[in-house]
Design a protein around this motif. Structure first.
Motif, PDB file in Angstrom:
ATOM      1  N   GLY A 255       0.674  -1.149   0.070  1.00  0.00           N
ATOM      2  CA  GLY A 255       0.210  -0.036   0.030  1.00  0.00           C
ATOM      3  C   GLY A 255       0.886   1.260   0.218  1.00  0.00           C
ATOM      4  O   GLY A 255       2.217   1.199  -0.178  1.00  0.00           O
ATOM      5  N   GLN A 256       0.108   2.247   0.062  1.00  0.00           N
ATOM      6  CA  GLN A 256       0.862   3.623   0.416  1.00  0.00           C
ATOM      7  C   GLN A 256       1.848   3.750   1.387  1.00  0.00           C
ATOM      8  O   GLN A 256       2.872   4.354   1.043  1.00  0.00           O
ATOM      9  N   THR A 257       1.763   3.108   2.250  1.00  0.00           N
ATOM     10  CA  THR A 257       2.602   3.178   3.565  1.00  0.00           C
ATOM     11  C   THR A 257       3.400   1.932   3.585  1.00  0.00           C
ATOM     12  O   THR A 257       4.048   1.676   4.639  1.00  0.00           O
ATOM     13  N   GLY A 258       3.199   0.945   2.703  1.00  0.00           N
ATOM     14  CA  GLY A 258       4.080  -0.280   2.515  1.00  0.00           C
ATOM     15  C   GLY A 258       4.586  -0.472   1.393  1.00  0.00           C
ATOM     16  O   GLY A 258       5.262   0.585   0.827  1.00  0.00           O
ATOM     17  N   TRP A 278      -4.785   0.466  -2.811  1.00  0.00           N
ATOM     18  CA  TRP A 278      -4.769   0.233  -4.131  1.00  0.00           C
ATOM     19  C   TRP A 278      -3.409   0.868  -4.761  1.00  0.00           C
ATOM     20  O   TRP A 278      -3.018   0.550  -6.094  1.00  0.00           O
ATOM     21  N   ALA A 279      -3.079   1.893  -4.030  1.00  0.00           N
ATOM     22  CA  ALA A 279      -1.707   2.649  -4.597  1.00  0.00           C
ATOM     23  C   ALA A 279      -0.496   1.719  -4.615  1.00  0.00           C
ATOM     24  O   ALA A 279       0.289   1.935  -5.347  1.00  0.00           O
ATOM     25  N   GLY A 280      -0.670   0.607  -3.869  1.00  0.00           N
ATOM     26  CA  GLY A 280       0.619  -0.295  -3.786  1.00  0.00           C
ATOM     27  C   GLY A 280       0.326  -1.569  -4.586  1.00  0.00           C
ATOM     28  O   GLY A 280       1.272  -2.304  -5.019  1.00  0.00           O
ATOM     29  N   CYS A 281      -0.878  -1.893  -5.309  1.00  0.00           N
ATOM     30  CA  CYS A 281      -0.864  -2.777  -6.031  1.00  0.00           C
ATOM     31  C   CYS A 281      -1.730  -2.619  -7.551  1.00  0.00           C
ATOM     32  O   CYS A 281      -1.591  -3.631  -8.293  1.00  0.00           O
ATOM     33  N   SER A 282      -1.709  -1.425  -7.864  1.00  0.00           N
ATOM     34  CA  SER A 282      -2.569  -0.914  -9.028  1.00  0.00           C
ATOM     35  C   SER A 282      -1.765  -1.413 -10.357  1.00  0.00           C
ATOM     36  O   SER A 282      -2.157  -1.280 -11.326  1.00  0.00           O
ATOM     37  N   SER A 283      -0.402  -1.781  -9.984  1.00  0.00           N
ATOM     38  CA  SER A 283       0.730  -2.131 -11.162  1.00  0.00           C
ATOM     39  C   SER A 283       0.519  -3.510 -11.518  1.00  0.00           C
ATOM     40  O   SER A 283       1.207  -4.050 -12.615  1.00  0.00           O
TER      41      SER A 283
END
Length: 326
Positions: A255-258, A278-283
């Motif tokens: 995630g965003q902080t992970g 979602w910020a951490g896995c969207s790719s």
């Protein structure tokens, strides 16, 4: 000409995100009729690094040398990059969307009086030049025009896959010693401590990641999830709530902080899919969500979804994998 800031690891290799930025630059060059690509590195590179950059299509490697560049200083790096740009006539300034890349190019954009686009994932028209970039932690995309010159932007991590060029560049080394004002050294690195071991490395580079969220139920609810991880030779990634509750260690957080991941397959189980996650896995190239809520954000964004209790679905999946493997 396109000028790309390349960050270098302590071992003297180009960092992966910088190689991704060079790949992005090569696509932009092709769209623009084969514009030359030059790289800027801080410090004198060895032959291996010059050769590595040449393999990504770099024509010239501009090495910023001198005592002003012995330690990181964002303003000084920007001044050096702009000095190279002035001599080389660059119309595009690029870097990877890292903390340093974003800071250096923000300085460069401010000094040249142009806007900067952070975390671009693609580009559109060339006249006016348009990029699409991540905003709100990667939860949304924004189209931004960069009509002024130079066009200044950074490339989001994993926006493209780092790929060497079909035909390498000349890789000519040019040693530069631009003057740096004292004011540009006011904010600089003065000491460095050894970082704690990065236990998230395997997760960040995994081709398959199995995710687990609040739906796991408790710290004891990961048995079948860990079995699936083992069967798929995958890595485990968890949501922030899982680490906040103390069920799993922080280095497994996505995630965003992970950690930000870009696997071929991501299987989030019992994860609602909040913006931060979602910020951490969207790719991820493909997402198979397992969730009881058909309207969960992760389900609606997934490539495929199974609506059901993970404690019922995953044991069935594990059993089928074992059956097929005999």
């Amino acid at each position: 000409m396109i000028l790309v800031l390349v960050e270098v690891t302590p071992a003297g290799e180009a960092v992966e995100t910088s190689c991704e930025a060079l790949t992005f630059a090569r696509d932009l060059s092709a769209a623009g009729g084969g514009v030359a690509i030059d790289a800027v590195v801080v410090g004198r590179p060895d032959d291996a690094l010059v050769g590595e950059l040449a393999s990504y299509g770099v024509r010239r490697v501009h090495a910023l040398t001198g005592s002003a560049y012995d330690a990181y200083a964002g303003a000084a790096w920007a001044a050096g990059m702009l000095a190279v740009r002035e001599r080389a006539g660059s119309v595009v300034l690029m870097a990877a969307g890292t903390s340093r890349g974003n800071e250096v190019l923000a300085h460069a954009a401010a000094r040249t009086g142009v806007p900067m686009a952070a975390n671009a994932v693609s580009f559109g028209g060339l006249s006016p030049f348009t990029v699409t970039r991540q905003v709100v932690g990667g939860a949304a995309l924004e189209e931004m025009q960069l009509g002024q010159r130079p066009a200044v932007f950074t490339v989001a991590g994993h926006a493209v896959q780092a790929t060497p060029a079909d035909a390498p560049g000349a890789g000519e080394l040019v040693v530069e010693t631009p003057d740096v004002a004292e004011a540009d050294l006011v904010a600089r690195v003065v000491s460095t401590d050894e970082p704690a071991p990065d236990l998230s490395g395997a997760l960040k580079s995994a081709r398959v990641v199995v995710g687990a969220g609040r739906g796991a139920g408790s710290a004891d609810g990961f048995g079948e999830i860990l079995e699936l991880v083992d069967l798929l030779d995958a890595s485990l990634g968890v949501s922030r709530v899982v680490t906040s509750l103390g069920w799993r260690p922080h280095h497994e957080q996505v995630g965003q902080t992970g950690s930000r991941i870009a696997p071929d397959l991501y299987i989030p189980c019992g994860i609602s899919g909040a913006i931060q996650h979602w910020a951490g896995c969207s790719s991820a190239k493909a997402i198979l969500a397992i969730n009881t809520d058909p309207d969960a954000p992760m389900v609606t964004k997934a490539t495929h979804a199974v609506i059901g209790d993970l404690h019922e679905v995953i044991p069935a999946v594990n059993a089928e994998i074992r059956r097929r493997r005999g």
